[in-house]
Design a protein around this motif. Structure first.
Motif, mmCIF file in Angstrom:
data_model
loop_
_atom_site.group_PDB
_atom_site.id
_atom_site.type_symbol
_atom_site.label_atom_id
_atom_site.label_comp_id
_atom_site.label_asym_id
_atom_site.label_seq_id
_atom_site.Cartn_x
_atom_site.Cartn_y
_atom_site.Cartn_z
ATOM 1 N N ARG A 425 -20.927 0.146 -15.033
ATOM 2 C CA ARG A 425 -22.076 0.948 -14.619
ATOM 3 C C ARG A 425 -23.040 0.037 -13.866
ATOM 4 O O ARG A 425 -23.109 -1.160 -14.144
ATOM 5 N N TYR A 462 -24.810 4.395 -11.316
ATOM 6 C CA TYR A 462 -23.397 4.767 -11.260
ATOM 7 C C TYR A 462 -22.776 4.502 -12.615
ATOM 8 O O TYR A 462 -22.909 3.420 -13.184
ATOM 9 N N GLN A 464 -19.181 6.115 -15.054
ATOM 10 C CA GLN A 464 -18.087 7.055 -15.258
ATOM 11 C C GLN A 464 -17.781 7.844 -13.992
ATOM 12 O O GLN A 464 -17.699 9.075 -13.996
ATOM 13 N N SER A 465 -17.635 7.133 -12.873
ATOM 14 C CA SER A 465 -17.248 7.706 -11.579
ATOM 15 C C SER A 465 -18.257 8.700 -11.028
ATOM 16 O O SER A 465 -17.918 9.541 -10.195
ATOM 17 N N THR A 466 -19.509 8.608 -11.480
ATOM 18 C CA THR A 466 -20.545 9.523 -10.990
ATOM 19 C C THR A 466 -21.768 8.737 -10.556
ATOM 20 O O THR A 466 -22.292 7.912 -11.300
ATOM 21 N N LYS A 468 -25.715 8.920 -9.399
ATOM 22 C CA LYS A 468 -26.881 9.781 -9.559
ATOM 23 C C LYS A 468 -28.106 9.102 -8.956
ATOM 24 O O LYS A 468 -28.238 7.881 -9.002
ATOM 25 N N VAL A 488 -26.273 14.237 -7.090
ATOM 26 C CA VAL A 488 -25.147 13.718 -7.871
ATOM 27 C C VAL A 488 -23.931 13.659 -6.960
ATOM 28 O O VAL A 488 -23.593 14.658 -6.305
ATOM 29 N N GLU A 490 -19.989 12.826 -7.277
ATOM 30 C CA GLU A 490 -18.875 12.581 -8.190
ATOM 31 C C GLU A 490 -17.691 11.983 -7.423
ATOM 32 O O GLU A 490 -17.370 12.424 -6.329
ATOM 33 N N SER A 491 -17.072 10.955 -8.014
ATOM 34 C CA SER A 491 -15.941 10.242 -7.400
ATOM 35 C C SER A 491 -16.253 9.848 -5.967
ATOM 36 O O SER A 491 -15.577 10.273 -5.022
ATOM 37 N N ARG A 498 -17.465 14.865 -4.509
ATOM 38 C CA ARG A 498 -18.198 16.119 -4.668
ATOM 39 C C ARG A 498 -19.685 15.811 -4.721
ATOM 40 O O ARG A 498 -20.131 15.032 -5.559
#
Length: 599
Positions: A425, A462, A464-466, A468, A488, A490-491, A498
């Motif tokens: 993270r 960052y 868990q692959s997200t 913010k 947000v 994602e990936s 996304r």
């Protein structure tokens, strides 16, 4: 197979006491020798119409490894002068293997052959000379699976292939071992699936000398082909070689000097000590200089990186590597990069011309200074910058960094990363300064816009692959502002990123014509084919050439023209309550006559 030495000793006792009796039974409580022991040995020699021999050993220990209930039998034992001959015997270890032997009661020499299948032979010769006994094991196409029952329980088991060659053991005060073996189509594996090999072709040369309670050994392994996976590394191809010297005793196995040459990659110097009781590497080190990064990635690292963002790269450059381990854990890593290049084949990211040193310690602070010549992130190019890093364990920090982006720049402040948990993270804050919108939109493949882009970046995190953004992301463009909240991603480096955000646009200057409005629609809205809404409406109360504007409902900022609903949804707000009638008509005219298409 060395336990056959014990069988021969016990068999010699039986043959030496052979007489006219119908049955002779000999029991030996224990036999000890250098690095081996045998206990509860029972031999039975029966003489009737046909002489038969049965020999059982309750337990055999060799170099700290034990086997139980070893048995050999010969139902038809013949005699020629001083020679005892068994043509149809069997060895059970516990697998039952046919055997034959010839034993001299005079010289105590033995010639024993196991031929479990056509073309396969294991032949043991025991000879005495000058007070020393020499055991020679010659193997021809011996199936490696026959060794599985003798293998140490915590080692990966052989499951395929054959071996040919010779192993010689001389039993005296200072015992000696020499071996030369060739492995064809070999394979091994364990239950975890973390250690496996297949189609292995290799040769082994080994010399060992006993000095007191310690063995000193040296040897070489030449790798002609095959693949080995030993978590997390994968080694394949051919032309590799390992030269090694070291020692072995009851407590540990020590590699005093090892050189591993990997074809097209480079050479590694190896040192280490393995504690047999704990089953761990007490200390170890791996060092190499001037490694070829392209071959290192393709032949060694790529299989271990499958499923990650580093799974499909083009690489170049050279590197020096030094790794130290203690008690089975990595404690120090030193890396030196020269013109390192990493490029994702999917064009999600690239780094070119990476130079510098990166020292890492597990329990103390260190500092790295790297220099990046340039690169690309999500099709957006960036220029050269310095990357100073503060390291402590799995925590990484850089206080300030300036990255050129197109004709502007990205400021990164207080970047901090932590890999102590299950996943990495990180977080940072910063800003974007004066990036040309024309260059920015061209790089991203968007319709060309004009003007400049600047932004204030609050804390970005960052995990868990997200990714913010904590707070509002403010862009200054077209003499107005665009505020993105609740952003947000994602990936971000996955195949299908996304993006979720609440976007608010204020005071954008659209006087540049319909092209500006079309550009905004195509850039911000082009990612959606349909929009969800629950209601829409626009009203004008005309008085003295001025429209008093309204929508379906009022909000503190103005009035709602389109109220979002569903996924994805867009809410459109109006801010100006009073609009000149002529100006309103001109704006509507530009929309209907321009490139903006509403379906």
């Amino acid at each position: 197979m060395l336990s056959l030495r014990v069988i021969c000793v016990a068999a010699g006792v039986l043959f030496g006491t052979c007489a006219a009796a119908q049955q002779i039974t000999v029991t030996i409580d224990r036999i000890d020798g250098p690095s081996f022991a045998a206990s509860k040995i029972t031999g039975v020699l029966r003489a009737a119409d046909m002489t038969a021999l049965d020999l059982q050993i309750a337990e055999v220990s060799i170099a700290g490894n034990s086997w139980r209930n070893v048995r050999t039998s010969c139902p038809e034992l013949g005699q020629e002068r001083d020679q005892l001959i068994c043509a149809l015997g069997a060895l059970e270890t516990p697998a039952k293997i046919p055997l034959s032997f010839r034993y001299s009661t005079l010289t105590k020499n033995l010639d024993l052959a196991l031929q479990p299948e056509a073309g396969e032979e294991w032949r043991l010769a025991v000879e005495s000379a000058s007070g020393a006994r020499t055991f020679t094991l010659a193997i021809s196409n011996g199936l490696l699976t026959r060794l599985a029952s003798w293998w140490p329980a915590d080692w990966p088991k052989p499951n395929a292939g054959s071996a040919s060659g010779k192993l010689v053991f001389t039993a005296e005060h200072d015992a000696r071992i020499s071996a030369g073996l060739t492995v064809a189509n070999g394979g091994f594996g364990d239950a975890s699936g973390l250690h496996a090999g297949e189609k292995i072709a290799a040769t082994l040369a080994l010399q060992a000398q006993q000095r007191g309670e310690q063995w000193q050994w040296q040897g070489k392994i030449a790798w002609q082909g095959g693949d080995v996976f030993w978590q997390p590394l994968f080694v394949g191809g051919s032309g590799h070689a390992l030269n090694f010297t070291g020692t072995l005793d009851a407590q540990r196995v020590s590699l005093e000097r090892g050189t591993l040459a990997l074809a097209e990659i480079g050479e590694f110097d190896l040192h280490g000590t393995f504690e047999r009781a704990s089953g761990k590497l007490a200390v170890a080190s791996v060092k190499s200089a001037n490694l070829g990064i392209a071959a290192l990635y393709d032949k060694l690292l790529k299989p271990a990186l499958q499923g990650t963002v580093l799974a499909d790269l083009r690489c170049d450059g050279r590197a020096d590597v030094a790794v130290e381990l203690r008690d089975g854990k990595v404690t120090a890593v030193d890396l030196a990069f020269r013109k390192l290049a990493l490029e994702d084949k999917g064009r999600r990211f690239a780094v070119f011309g990476l130079d510098g040193n990166l020292p890492w310690r597990s329990d103390e602070a260190s500092a790295a200074q790297l220099r990046v010549a340039g690169g690309e992130m999500l099709h957006l190019p960036f220029g050269a910058f310095d990357l100073p890093l503060e390291l402590r364990g799995l925590r990484v920090r850089t206080r300030q960094m300036q990255i050129p982006v197109l004709d502007g720049g990205l400021t990164v402040s207080d970047f901090a990363a932590d890999g102590a948990g299950k996943t990495w993270r990180w977080r940072y804050s910063g800003g974007i300064t004066l990036v040309s919108m024309q260059q920015f939109t061209t790089a991203l493949g968007l319709p060309v816009m004009h003007g400049t882009l600047s932004a204030e970046i609050p804390t970005v995190s960052y995990q868990q692959s997200t990714l913010k953004v904590d707070g509002a992301l403010l862009f200054k463009v077209f003499d107005g502002t665009v505020v993105a909240q609740n952003l947000v991603l994602e990936s971000p480096l996955g195949k299908v990123p996304r993006l979720l955000a609440d976007v608010e646009m204020r005071n954008l200057d659209l006087d540049g014509g319909a092209g500006a409005a079309a550009a905004i629609q195509r850039s911000f809205l082009r990612f959606f084919e349909t929009f969800g809404y629950s209601a829409l409406g626009l009203s004008c109360r005309l008085e003295n050439g001025v429209c008093q504007m309204g929508g379906i409902e009022n909000v503190p900022q103005g009035y709602v023209i389109v109220k979002g609903g569903g996924i994805p949804a867009i809410t459109v707000l109006g801010y100006n309550r009073n609009v000149g009638w002529r100006e309103l008509i001109e704006r509507l005219k530009r929309i209907t006559e321009g490139n903006v298409i509403v379906k």
